[in-house]
Design a protein around this motif. Structure first.
Motif, PDB file in Angstrom:
ATOM      1  N   THR A  60      42.701  32.379 -14.064  1.00  0.00           N
ATOM      2  CA  THR A  60      41.868  33.538 -13.763  1.00  0.00           C
ATOM      3  C   THR A  60      42.638  34.552 -12.935  1.00  0.00           C
ATOM      4  OG1 THR A  60      39.867  32.189 -13.845  1.00  0.00           O
ATOM      5  CG2 THR A  60      39.706  34.281 -12.678  1.00  0.00           C
ATOM      6  N   ALA A  61      43.385  34.083 -11.950  1.00  0.00           N
ATOM      7  CA  ALA A  61      44.166  34.977 -11.091  1.00  0.00           C
ATOM      8  C   ALA A  61      45.242  35.710 -11.890  1.00  0.00           C
ATOM      9  CB  ALA A  61      44.788  34.193  -9.947  1.00  0.00           C
ATOM     10  N   VAL A  62      45.900  35.010 -12.798  1.00  0.00           N
ATOM     11  CA  VAL A  62      46.935  35.641 -13.633  1.00  0.00           C
ATOM     12  C   VAL A  62      46.303  36.720 -14.506  1.00  0.00           C
ATOM     13  CG1 VAL A  62      48.530  35.264 -15.558  1.00  0.00           C
ATOM     14  CG2 VAL A  62      48.538  33.691 -13.610  1.00  0.00           C
ATOM     15  N   ASN A  63      45.148  36.425 -15.106  1.00  0.00           N
ATOM     16  CA  ASN A  63      44.473  37.422 -15.947  1.00  0.00           C
ATOM     17  C   ASN A  63      44.067  38.651 -15.144  1.00  0.00           C
ATOM     18  OD1 ASN A  63      44.738  35.877 -18.263  1.00  0.00           O
ATOM     19  ND2 ASN A  63      42.780  34.851 -17.964  1.00  0.00           N
ATOM     20  N   ARG A  64      43.550  38.455 -13.936  1.00  0.00           N
ATOM     21  CA  ARG A  64      43.182  39.589 -13.088  1.00  0.00           C
ATOM     22  C   ARG A  64      44.410  40.383 -12.668  1.00  0.00           C
ATOM     23  NH1 ARG A  64      37.820  39.159 -10.158  1.00  0.00           N
ATOM     24  NH2 ARG A  64      36.757  37.500 -11.274  1.00  0.00           N
ATOM     25  N   ALA A  65      45.504  39.695 -12.391  1.00  0.00           N
ATOM     26  CA  ALA A  65      46.752  40.373 -12.027  1.00  0.00           C
ATOM     27  C   ALA A  65      47.255  41.226 -13.190  1.00  0.00           C
ATOM     28  CB  ALA A  65      47.804  39.349 -11.611  1.00  0.00           C
ATOM     29  N   LYS A  66      47.182  40.685 -14.402  1.00  0.00           N
ATOM     30  CA  LYS A  66      47.620  41.446 -15.580  1.00  0.00           C
ATOM     31  C   LYS A  66      46.781  42.704 -15.776  1.00  0.00           C
ATOM     32  CE  LYS A  66      49.660  37.730 -18.309  1.00  0.00           C
ATOM     33  NZ  LYS A  66      49.559  36.918 -19.534  1.00  0.00           N
ATOM     34  N   ARG A  67      45.463  42.582 -15.595  1.00  0.00           N
ATOM     35  CA  ARG A  67      44.593  43.761 -15.708  1.00  0.00           C
ATOM     36  C   ARG A  67      44.966  44.805 -14.667  1.00  0.00           C
ATOM     37  NH1 ARG A  67      39.106  40.769 -16.667  1.00  0.00           N
ATOM     38  NH2 ARG A  67      39.939  39.804 -14.854  1.00  0.00           N
ATOM     39  N   TRP A  68      45.197  44.369 -13.432  1.00  0.00           N
ATOM     40  CA  TRP A  68      45.555  45.291 -12.356  1.00  0.00           C
ATOM     41  C   TRP A  68      46.887  45.969 -12.687  1.00  0.00           C
ATOM     42  CZ3 TRP A  68      49.368  46.439  -8.916  1.00  0.00           C
ATOM     43  CH2 TRP A  68      49.019  47.256  -7.848  1.00  0.00           C
ATOM     44  N   MET A  69      47.841  45.193 -13.174  1.00  0.00           N
ATOM     45  CA  MET A  69      49.146  45.740 -13.518  1.00  0.00           C
ATOM     46  C   MET A  69      49.036  46.797 -14.613  1.00  0.00           C
ATOM     47  SD  MET A  69      51.343  42.191 -13.363  1.00  0.00           S
ATOM     48  CE  MET A  69      52.786  42.857 -14.183  1.00  0.00           C
ATOM     49  N   LYS A  70      48.221  46.540 -15.645  1.00  0.00           N
ATOM     50  CA  LYS A  70      48.026  47.520 -16.718  1.00  0.00           C
ATOM     51  C   LYS A  70      47.431  48.809 -16.174  1.00  0.00           C
ATOM     52  CE  LYS A  70      47.487  44.549 -20.735  1.00  0.00           C
ATOM     53  NZ  LYS A  70      46.555  44.044 -21.756  1.00  0.00           N
ATOM     54  N   GLN A  71      46.418  48.682 -15.309  1.00  0.00           N
ATOM     55  CA  GLN A  71      45.754  49.857 -14.744  1.00  0.00           C
ATOM     56  C   GLN A  71      46.696  50.693 -13.888  1.00  0.00           C
ATOM     57  OE1 GLN A  71      42.478  48.187 -12.593  1.00  0.00           O
ATOM     58  NE2 GLN A  71      41.182  48.019 -14.413  1.00  0.00           N
ATOM     59  N   HIS A  72      47.689  50.066 -13.272  1.00  0.00           N
ATOM     60  CA  HIS A  72      48.584  50.760 -12.347  1.00  0.00           C
ATOM     61  C   HIS A  72      49.988  50.988 -12.898  1.00  0.00           C
ATOM     62  CE1 HIS A  72      45.304  49.439  -9.734  1.00  0.00           C
ATOM     63  NE2 HIS A  72      45.612  50.526  -9.036  1.00  0.00           N
TER      64      HIS A  72
END
Length: 65
Positions: A28-40
């Motif tokens: 879950t943490a990796v998926n949230r990190a990937k979403r954050w990375m895409k947004q930024h």
């Protein structure tokens, strides 16, 4: 029960300031990190997984988009 806290870092180990919620799931943490990375617009980062009990780093996960 939340067992880990997560920190998203640059390749130079500087904090990116991402809000990755504490929890017990690395996936879950990796998926949230990937979403954050895409947004930024971040293409490469390291997700540090830390123990809530000891504060020790348990894992360093390289993430590339």
């Amino acid at each position: 029960m939340k067992r880990y806290w997560f920190e998203l870092l640059t390749e130079s180990y500087d904090d990116l300031g991402a809000m990755i919620p504490d929890g017990s799931s690395k996936t879950t943490a990796v998926n949230r990190a990937k979403r954050w990375m895409k947004q930024h617009g971040i293409s490469c980062a390291i997700l540090a997984m830390n123990s809530m009990m000891t504060g020790n780093i348990l894992d360093m996960i390289q993430i590339e988009l």
